[in-house]
Design a protein around this motif. Sequence first.
Motif, PDB file in Angstrom:
ATOM      1  N   GLY A  17      35.612  13.017  -0.753  1.00  0.00           N
ATOM      2  CA  GLY A  17      35.206  14.117  -0.962  1.00  0.00           C
ATOM      3  C   GLY A  17      33.723  14.401   0.222  1.00  0.00           C
ATOM      4  N   SER A  18      32.722  13.506   0.100  1.00  0.00           N
ATOM      5  CA  SER A  18      32.228  13.510   0.896  1.00  0.00           C
ATOM      6  C   SER A  18      31.735  12.728   1.884  1.00  0.00           C
ATOM      7  N   THR A  19      31.631  13.390   3.061  1.00  0.00           N
ATOM      8  CA  THR A  19      32.151  13.666   5.005  1.00  0.00           C
ATOM      9  C   THR A  19      31.129  11.797   4.950  1.00  0.00           C
ATOM     10  N   LYS A  20      29.903  12.158   4.104  1.00  0.00           N
ATOM     11  CA  LYS A  20      28.584  11.299   4.755  1.00  0.00           C
ATOM     12  C   LYS A  20      28.789   9.640   4.044  1.00  0.00           C
ATOM     13  N   THR A  21      29.249  10.150   2.687  1.00  0.00           N
ATOM     14  CA  THR A  21      29.956   9.013   2.090  1.00  0.00           C
ATOM     15  C   THR A  21      30.420   7.772   2.677  1.00  0.00           C
ATOM     16  N   ASP A  22      31.661   8.884   3.149  1.00  0.00           N
ATOM     17  CA  ASP A  22      32.991   8.122   3.450  1.00  0.00           C
ATOM     18  C   ASP A  22      32.551   7.555   4.980  1.00  0.00           C
ATOM     19  N   LEU A  23      31.666   7.516   6.097  1.00  0.00           N
ATOM     20  CA  LEU A  23      31.287   7.013   6.804  1.00  0.00           C
ATOM     21  C   LEU A  23      29.837   5.879   6.381  1.00  0.00           C
ATOM     22  N   LEU A  24      29.542   5.975   5.777  1.00  0.00           N
ATOM     23  CA  LEU A  24      28.750   5.109   5.415  1.00  0.00           C
ATOM     24  C   LEU A  24      29.457   3.756   4.469  1.00  0.00           C
ATOM     25  N   VAL A  25      30.329   4.388   3.978  1.00  0.00           N
ATOM     26  CA  VAL A  25      31.502   3.281   3.787  1.00  0.00           C
ATOM     27  C   VAL A  25      32.513   2.637   5.215  1.00  0.00           C
ATOM     28  N   ILE A  26      32.610   3.360   5.643  1.00  0.00           N
ATOM     29  CA  ILE A  26      33.336   2.791   6.798  1.00  0.00           C
ATOM     30  C   ILE A  26      32.674   1.463   7.494  1.00  0.00           C
ATOM     31  N   ASP A  27      31.371   2.430   7.919  1.00  0.00           N
ATOM     32  CA  ASP A  27      30.542   1.631   8.634  1.00  0.00           C
ATOM     33  C   ASP A  27      30.353   0.074   8.381  1.00  0.00           C
ATOM     34  N   ALA A  28      29.811   0.067   6.717  1.00  0.00           N
ATOM     35  CA  ALA A  28      29.933  -1.197   6.141  1.00  0.00           C
ATOM     36  C   ALA A  28      31.107  -2.158   6.644  1.00  0.00           C
ATOM     37  N   LEU A  29      32.625  -1.027   6.272  1.00  0.00           N
ATOM     38  CA  LEU A  29      33.564  -1.992   6.214  1.00  0.00           C
ATOM     39  C   LEU A  29      33.870  -2.692   7.344  1.00  0.00           C
ATOM     40  N   LEU A  30      33.271  -1.903   8.666  1.00  0.00           N
ATOM     41  CA  LEU A  30      33.224  -2.141  10.514  1.00  0.00           C
ATOM     42  C   LEU A  30      32.320  -4.107  10.452  1.00  0.00           C
ATOM     43  N   ARG A  31      31.542  -3.638   9.364  1.00  0.00           N
ATOM     44  CA  ARG A  31      30.509  -4.637   9.872  1.00  0.00           C
ATOM     45  C   ARG A  31      31.433  -6.654   8.793  1.00  0.00           C
ATOM     46  N   ALA A  32      32.408  -6.119   7.632  1.00  0.00           N
ATOM     47  CA  ALA A  32      32.468  -6.648   7.498  1.00  0.00           C
ATOM     48  C   ALA A  32      32.876  -7.880   8.102  1.00  0.00           C
ATOM     49  N   ALA A  33      33.304  -8.994   7.451  1.00  0.00           N
ATOM     50  CA  ALA A  33      34.481 -10.219   7.910  1.00  0.00           C
ATOM     51  C   ALA A  33      34.819 -10.754   6.561  1.00  0.00           C
ATOM     52  N   VAL A  34      36.086 -11.133   6.405  1.00  0.00           N
ATOM     53  CA  VAL A  34      36.854 -11.035   4.921  1.00  0.00           C
ATOM     54  C   VAL A  34      37.586 -12.567   5.448  1.00  0.00           C
ATOM     55  N   SER A  35      38.436 -13.039   4.372  1.00  0.00           N
ATOM     56  CA  SER A  35      38.990 -14.208   4.560  1.00  0.00           C
ATOM     57  C   SER A  35      40.304 -13.652   5.391  1.00  0.00           C
TER      58      SER A  35
END
Length: 100
Positions: free
Chosen positions: A58-76
């Motif tokens: 519901g918040s474009t800013k929140t969505d973009l912050l989450v996407i940014d964090a996920l794109l920096r993640a490395a998972v199994s």
Amino acid sequence: MRLLSAERLAYYGLLEEELYGYLHASAGTERLNFSLIVHLSIDADGTLSDVVVHRSSGSTKTDLLVIDALLRAAVSPPPDGLQQPLAVALRGMRNGQRRP
């Protein structure tokens, strides 16, 4: 090779734990209150790619912050035979709790 349901569920559980770890360690998302669904792909080295919001918080800013964090993640890395992209529901709570 077809992936068994138990293997798929086990990987989703591991993936969820790892993603929440990144979201709660990120200064941009650690205290955000949100609920969204993302579709994402995971490369063989565990790098996330093609992260797309399927259901917005519901918040474009929140969505973009989450996407940014996920794109920096490395998972199994995903197990062989796991169809992608994966749909992942994520929730963040202001008080630092992961989910209700």
